[in-house]
Design a protein around this motif. Structure first.
Motif, PDB file in Angstrom:
ATOM      1  N   ALA A 103      -4.324  -2.597  -7.273  1.00 54.85           N
ATOM      2  CA  ALA A 103      -4.995  -4.374  -6.758  1.00 54.85           C
ATOM      3  C   ALA A 103      -5.923  -4.350  -7.907  1.00 54.85           C
ATOM      4  CB  ALA A 103      -6.165  -3.198  -5.820  1.00 54.85           C
ATOM      5  N   SER A 104      -6.821  -3.346  -8.176  1.00 54.41           N
ATOM      6  CA  SER A 104      -7.927  -4.327  -9.800  1.00 54.41           C
ATOM      7  C   SER A 104      -7.538  -4.964 -11.152  1.00 54.41           C
ATOM      8  CB  SER A 104      -8.158  -2.708 -10.190  1.00 54.41           C
ATOM      9  OG  SER A 104      -9.460  -2.834 -11.541  1.00 54.41           O
ATOM     10  N   ARG A 106     -14.078  -6.130  -2.155  1.00 55.47           N
ATOM     11  CA  ARG A 106     -14.767  -4.733  -2.818  1.00 55.47           C
ATOM     12  C   ARG A 106     -14.525  -5.628  -4.416  1.00 55.47           C
ATOM     13  NH1 ARG A 106     -12.301  -0.708  -4.363  1.00 55.47           N
ATOM     14  NH2 ARG A 106     -11.023  -0.576  -2.362  1.00 55.47           N
ATOM     15  N   VAL A 107     -13.144  -5.167  -4.378  1.00 57.21           N
ATOM     16  CA  VAL A 107     -12.793  -5.200  -6.024  1.00 57.21           C
ATOM     17  C   VAL A 107     -13.114  -6.001  -6.445  1.00 57.21           C
ATOM     18  CG1 VAL A 107     -10.936  -4.986  -6.993  1.00 57.21           C
ATOM     19  CG2 VAL A 107     -10.715  -3.927  -4.983  1.00 57.21           C
ATOM     20  N   ASP A 159      -1.276   4.721  -6.379  1.00 58.06           N
ATOM     21  CA  ASP A 159      -1.930   4.386  -7.087  1.00 58.06           C
ATOM     22  C   ASP A 159      -2.354   2.923  -6.598  1.00 58.06           C
ATOM     23  OD1 ASP A 159      -4.278   4.120  -7.983  1.00 58.06           O
ATOM     24  OD2 ASP A 159      -4.240   5.376  -9.974  1.00 58.06           O
ATOM     25  N   TRP A 160      -2.800   2.401  -5.415  1.00 57.00           N
ATOM     26  CA  TRP A 160      -3.231   1.240  -5.041  1.00 57.00           C
ATOM     27  C   TRP A 160      -3.716   0.346  -5.654  1.00 57.00           C
ATOM     28  CZ3 TRP A 160      -6.926  -1.418  -2.387  1.00 57.00           C
ATOM     29  CH2 TRP A 160      -6.240  -2.522  -1.816  1.00 57.00           C
ATOM     30  N   GLU A 161      -5.353   1.596  -5.480  1.00 58.89           N
ATOM     31  CA  GLU A 161      -6.236   0.907  -6.236  1.00 58.89           C
ATOM     32  C   GLU A 161      -6.525   1.029  -7.623  1.00 58.89           C
ATOM     33  OE1 GLU A 161      -9.749   0.818  -5.235  1.00 58.89           O
ATOM     34  OE2 GLU A 161      -9.188   1.120  -3.332  1.00 58.89           O
ATOM     35  N   ARG A 210       0.779  -1.476   0.315  1.00 54.74           N
ATOM     36  CA  ARG A 210      -0.197   0.105  -0.208  1.00 54.74           C
ATOM     37  C   ARG A 210       0.697   1.366   0.148  1.00 54.74           C
ATOM     38  NH1 ARG A 210      -5.853  -1.042   1.149  1.00 54.74           N
ATOM     39  NH2 ARG A 210      -5.479  -2.658   1.344  1.00 54.74           N
ATOM     40  N   ASP A 243     -11.058  -4.628   1.276  1.00 51.30           N
ATOM     41  CA  ASP A 243     -11.171  -4.633   0.227  1.00 51.30           C
ATOM     42  C   ASP A 243     -11.045  -4.730  -1.197  1.00 51.30           C
ATOM     43  OD1 ASP A 243     -10.464  -1.632   0.908  1.00 51.30           O
ATOM     44  OD2 ASP A 243      -8.241  -1.830   1.224  1.00 51.30           O
TER      45      ASP A 243
END
Length: 319
Positions: free
Chosen positions: A176-177, A212-213, A171-173, A166, A209
């Motif tokens: 992760a995506s 969610r992803v 841009d961790w999101e 993290r 997380d």
């Protein structure tokens, strides 16, 4: 994994992201009860009966023709990676046809290539996002893989279950995506793989997380791009990545990073290579492995933290 459920949820997620105006349909007044297009609208666009599409969206993909699948993919505006994933969900390859699961091994010549790329961080990913091989600079940049237990050498576990990841990916999101999209593709290719099922279950339990992803059902097959990192030793880095599939093994991907010549990131990457290539006695510097894991070379030994060069990205940004 239950392929009927996967097929149903994937189609619903792709339908939910579309609006009538996206596909040339009029938007009538009033609020829609569900997001996206209705099932009868997708059926109309694909040229099939509503009952037929409803049955497919319920997970019954038996005997669907290629022509109908292409029409539905077109109606849902799927890209090629999503289209391929849909085909695998509809026509999963049973384990007995794929043969026994082979151990994931990297050819010696490929490892030699990694080692020869002294100035390029490079590593090999296999099924389930397992990290199979790496070079010294990849360990310094991404994580100290040699010091990890083999079962922890997994990019999905690192991204979702460690603070170091993290902190590393600005841009961790997005990272992760990308990782979840890779796992989704594997889920379509090897749906009855117990190790993959176990990994997804573990991440679902341990990471909100991830849940969610994972629920987005996004599929991407990105071959190149840019990553922004904040490294604990050399600071900010803007690096381009390239992904290559070695001939003869479609389950493996070689991933490399490089910086644009003449940029502060190129200077910082050279500094990191010097740090990673050094061998000194004394306390190990903490690298991107985090959590007290020594950073550094492929042998898992720590190296001293260098002083950032004045004017470099590291000196400007701090460790």
């Amino acid at each position: 994994m239950d392929m009927r459920t996967e097929l149903s949820e994937f189609l619903r997620s792709r339908r939910a992201r579309l609006r009538p105006e996206d596909v040339g349909l009029p938007r009538y007044g009033g609020r829609r009860r569900v997001p996206g297009l209705r099932r009868e609208e997708i059926a109309q666009l694909a040229g099939v009966s509503t009952a037929y599409y409803i049955r497919l969206e319920q997970g019954h993909g038996e005997n669907v023709s290629t022509a109908v699948l292409d029409a539905i993919a077109g109606a849902l505006q799927l890209d090629q990676a999503e289209r391929d994933h849909l085909d695998r969900l509809v026509r999963p390859v049973p384990r007995r046809s794929r043969g026994a699961q082979r151990p994931q091994r990297v050819r010696p010549a490929l490892q030699q290539l990694l080692d020869a790329m002294a100035d390029v961080p490079a590593y090999v990913l296999g099924l389930r996002m397992d990290v199979l091989a790496w070079n010294t600079l990849a360990c310094a940049l991404v994580g100290d893989f040699p010091s990890m237990p083999p079962e922890q050498r997994n990019m999905a576990r690192q991204v979702f279950l460690t603070q170091a990841a993290r902190d590393l990916y600005r841009d961790w999101e997005a990272k992760a995506s990308d990782v979840v999209a890779g796992l989704r593709m594997d889920a379509g290719r090897i749906p009855d793989d117990p190790k993959l099922t176990s990994l997804i279950g573990e991440l679902s339990v341990k990471s909100e997380d991830f849940r969610r992803v994972w629920a987005t059902h996004d599929i991407r097959d990105k071959g190149h791009g840019v990553k922004e990192l904040h490294h604990p030793v050399v600071g900010r880095l803007t690096l381009r990545y390239e992904m290559f599939r070695p001939p003869g093994d479609p389950d493996q991907v070689l991933l490399t990073y490089h910086a644009e010549p003449g940029t502060p990131s190129a200077d910082a990457l050279r500094l990191l290579a010097s740090w990673a290539g050094g061998r000194a006695d004394g306390p190990a510097a903490e690298g991107p492995g985090g959590d007290g894991v020594p950073g550094g070379g492929a042998g898992g030994r720590g190296v001293r933290r260098p002083r950032p060069v004045e004017g470099s990205a590291a000196a400007a940004d701090g460790p």
